[in-house]
Motif scaffolding. Structure first.
Motif, PDB file in Angstrom:
ATOM      1  N   UNK A 147       3.579  27.213   1.584  1.00  0.00           N
ATOM      2  CA  UNK A 147       3.968  25.805   1.509  1.00  0.00           C
ATOM      3  C   UNK A 147       5.142  25.566   2.458  1.00  0.00           C
ATOM      4  N   UNK A 148       4.998  24.625   3.398  1.00  0.00           N
ATOM      5  CA  UNK A 148       6.003  24.397   4.416  1.00  0.00           C
ATOM      6  C   UNK A 148       6.707  23.061   4.175  1.00  0.00           C
ATOM      7  N   UNK A 149       7.968  23.009   4.607  1.00  0.00           N
ATOM      8  CA  UNK A 149       8.765  21.805   4.440  1.00  0.00           C
ATOM      9  C   UNK A 149       8.126  20.619   5.152  1.00  0.00           C
ATOM     10  N   UNK A 150       7.508  20.863   6.305  1.00  0.00           N
ATOM     11  CA  UNK A 150       6.912  19.768   7.067  1.00  0.00           C
ATOM     12  C   UNK A 150       5.790  19.104   6.282  1.00  0.00           C
ATOM     13  N   UNK A 151       5.082  19.890   5.456  1.00  0.00           N
ATOM     14  CA  UNK A 151       4.009  19.319   4.641  1.00  0.00           C
ATOM     15  C   UNK A 151       4.581  18.452   3.522  1.00  0.00           C
ATOM     16  N   UNK A 152       5.698  18.894   2.943  1.00  0.00           N
ATOM     17  CA  UNK A 152       6.366  18.096   1.905  1.00  0.00           C
ATOM     18  C   UNK A 152       6.858  16.785   2.500  1.00  0.00           C
ATOM     19  N   UNK A 153       7.426  16.859   3.708  1.00  0.00           N
ATOM     20  CA  UNK A 153       7.921  15.659   4.373  1.00  0.00           C
ATOM     21  C   UNK A 153       6.772  14.709   4.727  1.00  0.00           C
ATOM     22  N   UNK A 154       5.630  15.281   5.106  1.00  0.00           N
ATOM     23  CA  UNK A 154       4.457  14.438   5.393  1.00  0.00           C
ATOM     24  C   UNK A 154       4.008  13.710   4.130  1.00  0.00           C
ATOM     25  N   UNK A 155       3.981  14.431   3.006  1.00  0.00           N
ATOM     26  CA  UNK A 155       3.628  13.799   1.736  1.00  0.00           C
ATOM     27  C   UNK A 155       4.605  12.708   1.365  1.00  0.00           C
ATOM     28  N   UNK A 156       5.890  12.966   1.619  1.00  0.00           N
ATOM     29  CA  UNK A 156       6.926  11.975   1.350  1.00  0.00           C
ATOM     30  C   UNK A 156       6.720  10.726   2.209  1.00  0.00           C
ATOM     31  N   UNK A 157       6.486  10.926   3.495  1.00  0.00           N
ATOM     32  CA  UNK A 157       6.313   9.799   4.408  1.00  0.00           C
ATOM     33  C   UNK A 157       5.105   8.956   4.072  1.00  0.00           C
ATOM     34  N   UNK A 158       3.993   9.610   3.787  1.00  0.00           N
ATOM     35  CA  UNK A 158       2.778   8.874   3.426  1.00  0.00           C
ATOM     36  C   UNK A 158       2.975   8.161   2.094  1.00  0.00           C
ATOM     37  N   UNK A 159       3.664   8.807   1.161  1.00  0.00           N
ATOM     38  CA  UNK A 159       3.953   8.169  -0.121  1.00  0.00           C
ATOM     39  C   UNK A 159       4.764   6.893   0.061  1.00  0.00           C
ATOM     40  N   UNK A 160       5.748   6.925   0.949  1.00  0.00           N
ATOM     41  CA  UNK A 160       6.555   5.735   1.230  1.00  0.00           C
ATOM     42  C   UNK A 160       5.679   4.621   1.797  1.00  0.00           C
ATOM     43  N   UNK A 161       4.771   4.971   2.730  1.00  0.00           N
ATOM     44  CA  UNK A 161       3.881   3.972   3.333  1.00  0.00           C
ATOM     45  C   UNK A 161       2.967   3.359   2.276  1.00  0.00           C
ATOM     46  N   UNK A 162       2.446   4.203   1.387  1.00  0.00           N
ATOM     47  CA  UNK A 162       1.576   3.700   0.318  1.00  0.00           C
ATOM     48  C   UNK A 162       2.354   2.762  -0.596  1.00  0.00           C
ATOM     49  N   UNK A 163       3.586   3.147  -0.936  1.00  0.00           N
ATOM     50  CA  UNK A 163       4.411   2.296  -1.781  1.00  0.00           C
ATOM     51  C   UNK A 163       4.777   0.982  -1.123  1.00  0.00           C
ATOM     52  N   UNK A 164       4.962   1.008   0.195  1.00  0.00           N
ATOM     53  CA  UNK A 164       5.337  -0.205   0.930  1.00  0.00           C
ATOM     54  C   UNK A 164       4.164  -1.157   1.125  1.00  0.00           C
ATOM     55  N   UNK A 165       3.007  -0.615   1.478  1.00  0.00           N
ATOM     56  CA  UNK A 165       1.888  -1.451   1.914  1.00  0.00           C
ATOM     57  C   UNK A 165       0.712  -1.472   0.949  1.00  0.00           C
ATOM     58  N   UNK A 166       0.643  -0.494   0.060  1.00  0.00           N
ATOM     59  CA  UNK A 166      -0.493  -0.407  -0.846  1.00  0.00           C
ATOM     60  C   UNK A 166      -1.732   0.179  -0.201  1.00  0.00           C
ATOM     61  N   UNK A 167      -1.649   0.576   1.064  1.00  0.00           N
ATOM     62  CA  UNK A 167      -2.789   1.168   1.761  1.00  0.00           C
ATOM     63  C   UNK A 167      -3.005   2.575   1.248  1.00  0.00           C
ATOM     64  N   UNK A 168      -4.276   2.931   0.995  1.00  0.00           N
ATOM     65  CA  UNK A 168      -4.591   4.250   0.472  1.00  0.00           C
ATOM     66  C   UNK A 168      -4.095   5.363   1.376  1.00  0.00           C
ATOM     67  N   UNK A 169      -3.686   6.460   0.768  1.00  0.00           N
ATOM     68  CA  UNK A 169      -3.126   7.575   1.517  1.00  0.00           C
ATOM     69  C   UNK A 169      -4.097   8.206   2.491  1.00  0.00           C
ATOM     70  N   UNK A 170      -5.414   8.147   2.203  1.00  0.00           N
ATOM     71  CA  UNK A 170      -6.391   8.787   3.069  1.00  0.00           C
ATOM     72  C   UNK A 170      -6.372   8.249   4.482  1.00  0.00           C
ATOM     73  N   UNK A 171      -6.213   6.937   4.638  1.00  0.00           N
ATOM     74  CA  UNK A 171      -6.215   6.320   5.963  1.00  0.00           C
ATOM     75  C   UNK A 171      -5.033   6.780   6.795  1.00  0.00           C
ATOM     76  N   UNK A 172      -3.965   7.202   6.145  1.00  0.00           N
ATOM     77  CA  UNK A 172      -2.767   7.650   6.856  1.00  0.00           C
ATOM     78  C   UNK A 172      -2.691   9.173   6.887  1.00  0.00           C
TER      79      UNK A 172
END
Length: 257
Positions: free
Chosen positions: A1-26
């Motif tokens: 498990x790498x930090x970059x993967x955790x950060x990617x999950x964090x970033x996509x989570x923020x986008x989903x929370x902001x826009x409501x767009x499903x995580x798969x598209x991002x």
């Protein structure tokens, strides 16, 4: 498990929370283009990521009675069997030694373009009253809902994209009298079992799930969604959605061609 993967999950989570767009598209484009992950592994891992990350939100919507269980049933009746059939077909193609990754990549591109289109024009499509002023009879609505579920079962299994954007657009067209919360809740509750079945299918039939990657993405996703939801009240959501839609459109063209 790498930090970059955790950060990617964090970033996509923020986008989903902001826009409501499903995580798969991002998430799927990030995994393939950003991390160089094999397309089939990216899709399989992202499907289980979507199922687990959306489960808590789906549970909350069900607690607040924002879910039409009859419609969820008709969607699932179409989507779950088609997801299993699609997984079996992918396994057959894999056993025959054919390279299906180019097809999956093209499907990802197509679904990104469709998602971008729906993000920008969804409201206009709904206001067009495609099915007329009086709408459809209940039996016709349920039949189209079932057919939409079948379509979702195929495209989501192939690309991990579409359960949110296409599902919400179909529900908005078929049930224009519903409040937004009911559309979102019903779409979310259906997306969880569909993504879970599709993801488990990728794991069982193709072995295309990276569980260490999945763990890192989920660790970042949950706080990211909370942060994005809080920021949603302070940032221009409409501008963010349109900007993201344009980005997804051009990324989709990159995948498709």
């Amino acid at each position: 498990m790498e930090l970059i993967h955790i950060l990617a999950g964090l970033g996509v989570g923020v986008i989903v929370g902001l826009t409501g767009v499903g995580g798969g598209a991002v998430m799927t484009p990030i995994l393939i283009l950003g991390f160089g992950i094999h397309p089939s592994i990216a899709v399989g891992t992202d499907l289980l990521y979507a199922a687990l990350s959306k489960a808590s939100a789906a549970w909350i919507h069900s607690r607040y009675n924002n879910v039409d269980w009859t419609v969820v049933g008709f969607l699932a009746l179409g989507s779950v069997p088609m997801s299993i059939i699609t997984g079996l077909l992918l396994q057959f193609i894999h056993v025959q030694g054919a390279d299906y990754n180019e097809f999956i990549t093209s499907m990802i591109g197509l679904m990104l373009v469709v998602t971008a289109f729906l993000m920008i024009f969804k409201q206009r499509i709904v206001e067009s009253k495609l099915f007329g002023e009086r709408g459809l009879s209940p039996s016709a609505r349920y039949f189209i809902t079932f057919c939409a579920g079948m379509l979702l079962g195929v495209v989501v299994t192939l690309s991990s994209i579409g359960a949110g954007a296409i599902g919400a657009a179909v529900l908005s067209l078929l049930y224009p009298e519903w409040k937004t919360s009911r559309i979102v809740g019903t779409d979310l509750v259906h997306a969880v079992p569909l993504a879970a079945v599709a993801g488990l299918g990728h794991w069982q039939f193709l072995g295309s799930v990276d569980f260490m990657l999945l763990g890192g993405l989920l660790i970042g996703a949950y706080p990211g969604i909370v942060i994005g939801s809080l920021l949603n009240f302070r940032l221009p959501e409409h501008l963010l959605r349109n900007t993201l839609a344009v980005m997804l459109f051009f990324i989709g063209l990159r995948f498709a061609f």
